[in-house]
Design a protein around this motif. Sequence first.
Motif, mmCIF file in Angstrom:
data_model
loop_
_atom_site.group_PDB
_atom_site.id
_atom_site.type_symbol
_atom_site.label_atom_id
_atom_site.label_comp_id
_atom_site.label_asym_id
_atom_site.label_seq_id
_atom_site.Cartn_x
_atom_site.Cartn_y
_atom_site.Cartn_z
ATOM 1 N N SER A 233 0.850 -1.190 0.000
ATOM 2 C CA SER A 233 0.000 0.000 0.000
ATOM 3 C C SER A 233 0.884 1.237 0.000
ATOM 4 N N ALA A 234 0.521 2.197 -0.794
ATOM 5 C CA ALA A 234 1.310 3.425 -0.842
ATOM 6 C C ALA A 234 0.396 4.612 -1.076
ATOM 7 N N ILE A 235 0.766 5.729 -0.441
ATOM 8 C CA ILE A 235 0.015 6.980 -0.652
ATOM 9 C C ILE A 235 1.022 8.044 -1.028
ATOM 10 N N LEU A 236 0.747 8.714 -2.121
ATOM 11 C CA LEU A 236 1.653 9.762 -2.564
ATOM 12 C C LEU A 236 0.906 11.089 -2.585
ATOM 13 N N LEU A 237 1.537 12.077 -1.956
ATOM 14 C CA LEU A 237 0.970 13.423 -2.020
ATOM 15 C C LEU A 237 1.756 14.201 -3.050
ATOM 16 N N GLY A 238 1.013 14.633 -4.056
ATOM 17 C CA GLY A 238 1.695 15.418 -5.092
ATOM 18 C C GLY A 238 0.983 16.741 -5.254
ATOM 19 N N GLY A 239 1.508 17.574 -6.103
ATOM 20 C CA GLY A 239 0.837 18.856 -6.328
ATOM 21 C C GLY A 239 1.825 19.998 -6.232
ATOM 22 N N LEU B 30 -3.509 7.598 7.060
ATOM 23 C CA LEU B 30 -2.939 6.353 7.568
ATOM 24 C C LEU B 30 -3.955 5.565 8.385
ATOM 25 N N GLU B 31 -4.888 6.300 8.997
ATOM 26 C CA GLU B 31 -5.954 5.617 9.735
ATOM 27 C C GLU B 31 -6.703 4.674 8.798
ATOM 28 N N ASN B 32 -6.968 5.171 7.619
ATOM 29 C CA ASN B 32 -7.725 4.361 6.661
ATOM 30 C C ASN B 32 -6.882 3.295 5.972
ATOM 31 N N SER B 33 -5.597 3.573 5.860
ATOM 32 C CA SER B 33 -4.725 2.567 5.221
ATOM 33 C C SER B 33 -3.526 2.339 6.117
ATOM 34 N N PRO B 34 -3.718 1.618 7.169
ATOM 35 C CA PRO B 34 -2.601 1.426 8.102
ATOM 36 C C PRO B 34 -1.453 0.686 7.436
ATOM 37 N N GLY B 35 -0.267 1.083 7.775
ATOM 38 C CA GLY B 35 0.905 0.388 7.247
ATOM 39 C C GLY B 35 1.286 0.809 5.843
ATOM 40 N N ALA B 36 0.591 1.802 5.321
ATOM 41 C CA ALA B 36 0.925 2.203 3.957
ATOM 42 C C ALA B 36 2.202 3.058 3.961
ATOM 43 N N THR B 37 2.864 3.014 2.841
ATOM 44 C CA THR B 37 4.044 3.862 2.666
ATOM 45 C C THR B 37 3.542 5.244 2.257
ATOM 46 N N VAL B 38 3.907 6.261 3.003
ATOM 47 C CA VAL B 38 3.463 7.608 2.645
ATOM 48 C C VAL B 38 4.660 8.410 2.153
#
Lengths: 386, 179
Positions: free
Chosen positions: A114-120, A167-175
């Motif tokens: 799981s990964a979350i990327l903040l872009g912009g 992260l609450e919604n996707s625990p353990g994800a790479t941010v």
Amino acid sequence: MSIFNKIKIKKTSSDKSSSLPFISSLAELTDFKKKRAILVGNSVFVSMRNVKMDGFANFKTRSATSLINGLFIKEPGKVFFSVNSELVRGAPKNIHFAIAADAYLDWGFKTKGSAILLGGVSSETETNLQVFFFEDGILVNLEERSIQGYLSPHYSETAATLIDKLLENSPGATVAYAAPLARFNDSLKDIEYVDDRIFRYLKYIDINVNEKVQSTNIKVPVGIALLGVLIYTLALGKGWSIYQNSISDYDESIKDPIVKLAGGVGGSLIDKIEQQRFFMLQSRNQIVLAEKTSSLVNAISKIREVRITDMSVQIPASPDTPIVQEKPDIKMVISVPKSEKSALDQGKEILEVISANTGLNLRMARQGWKDVEKRRVYILEGFFHG
Amino acid sequence: MGKIGSENFIRLILAIIFASLLIVGGMKSFKVLEKKTNAQVAVTESINRWKQSYKALQGVIVEWDKTYVKSASVRDIRAIISLIDIRSMGLSADMDNLVLTSASQVKSATNIDIGLSKICLGINSENFIIKASTYPELLKGIENLAHRKDIYLGNVSIQGELASPQAKIGDFCVFLRNE
């Protein structure tokens, strides 16, 4: 790095200025001297749904996962990139454009789990965040958020809160967060910053004056060709490995010591053993022979006055060999005390008695009797029945 | 719509053709390998089936080796005499004059060699003559002989009216296995 001069676009990051040309509005293109620009912020619209936004023209569409991954997944979904129509129409002719989000996707496709990327892009006053959610290299969701600009003291704080929520919604994800976002302060130093390097392989295209962006034709042939090569090698590879496996199975099979012991594989060996089995099982005629002999002798010995001179018993003919009808199975020479009756008559009597006692059908042999002193000798013969 | 080049279009078509050829080619190669694989698998399977049959028949092989003595280990007449062991069956014979009358290979009903030799014997080139002290014993002895799997009796001729009971066995043979 002198090619990418001082950035005239003030909107990008604070300290370590990015040397890449990020554009978020047409205005920024007025004095633009470079040949390439990366579109960010409000100049683009990224969505996983094919929605026509007012004022935006379709720029490009790509799969929500990498090319290879896409071969194995059914319907991974799509990502639709649109650009501001004004920009498209007003852009100078010799500039080639790319979209930052394109590179963000590349990052996400490569990241495991799981990964979350903040872009912009961040300006002094506001930050337009695009939040990309990936699972195992597939884009599953896309959201837009807006927080303070980089000059605000609450910039990092708000970002931190947002990240916690995510992260609450996707625990353990790479941010991670990417350029050209302004850097967070130390409180978020654990969050990975994805820097300009991801933009290295962006493909820049020529935006058409018309709204229809004619672009990707050059990419498509290569894509198709690569696909062909891939399928070829996959098919070959798969076929080849199946073949290899079959060979190793064969090797395993033939290596069995049994094969060596038997001196190789062959049908004749099995046949031979089968025949040996039959041979050992077959009803043994000689046992019948012996038993019948015994019973005959015993039966006849019970008859008073009959003496056996000779009792010859032959093995009854087996079903295959031609039955020689004339040759009897049993031949016996007996003697009885001479009676007053004729030899023939006495013979008949004897035959009857013996038949009754043994259950055999006997007959007198040709010239089957003779007188020897006080006794009469008869030669009788017969067959076993069954 | 100036830029929709016929160039690009041609490139597209060529790429598709190229890819199709590779795909077809790939499929063909796959099919060739598939055929080879199937052939290979068929061979391996028949080998495995053979092994199954062979293993199942192992019992027969054990029985065979137990029933018949190896001909190589029977070097001379003496060995045959002790193999027959006439006394154990309650009989006696003039074994000192035992002679070989014939030898042949046993064939199955399907006319193949089953690896068994038939060695026929006589006494002084006559029939094999056996004796016993009484007729019942003689008959019993003959039955014992008949039950021996490694001995063959062709016909029996009981001689009566003799002081000492005896029988002639025409076709008295011993089975020995070749291996």
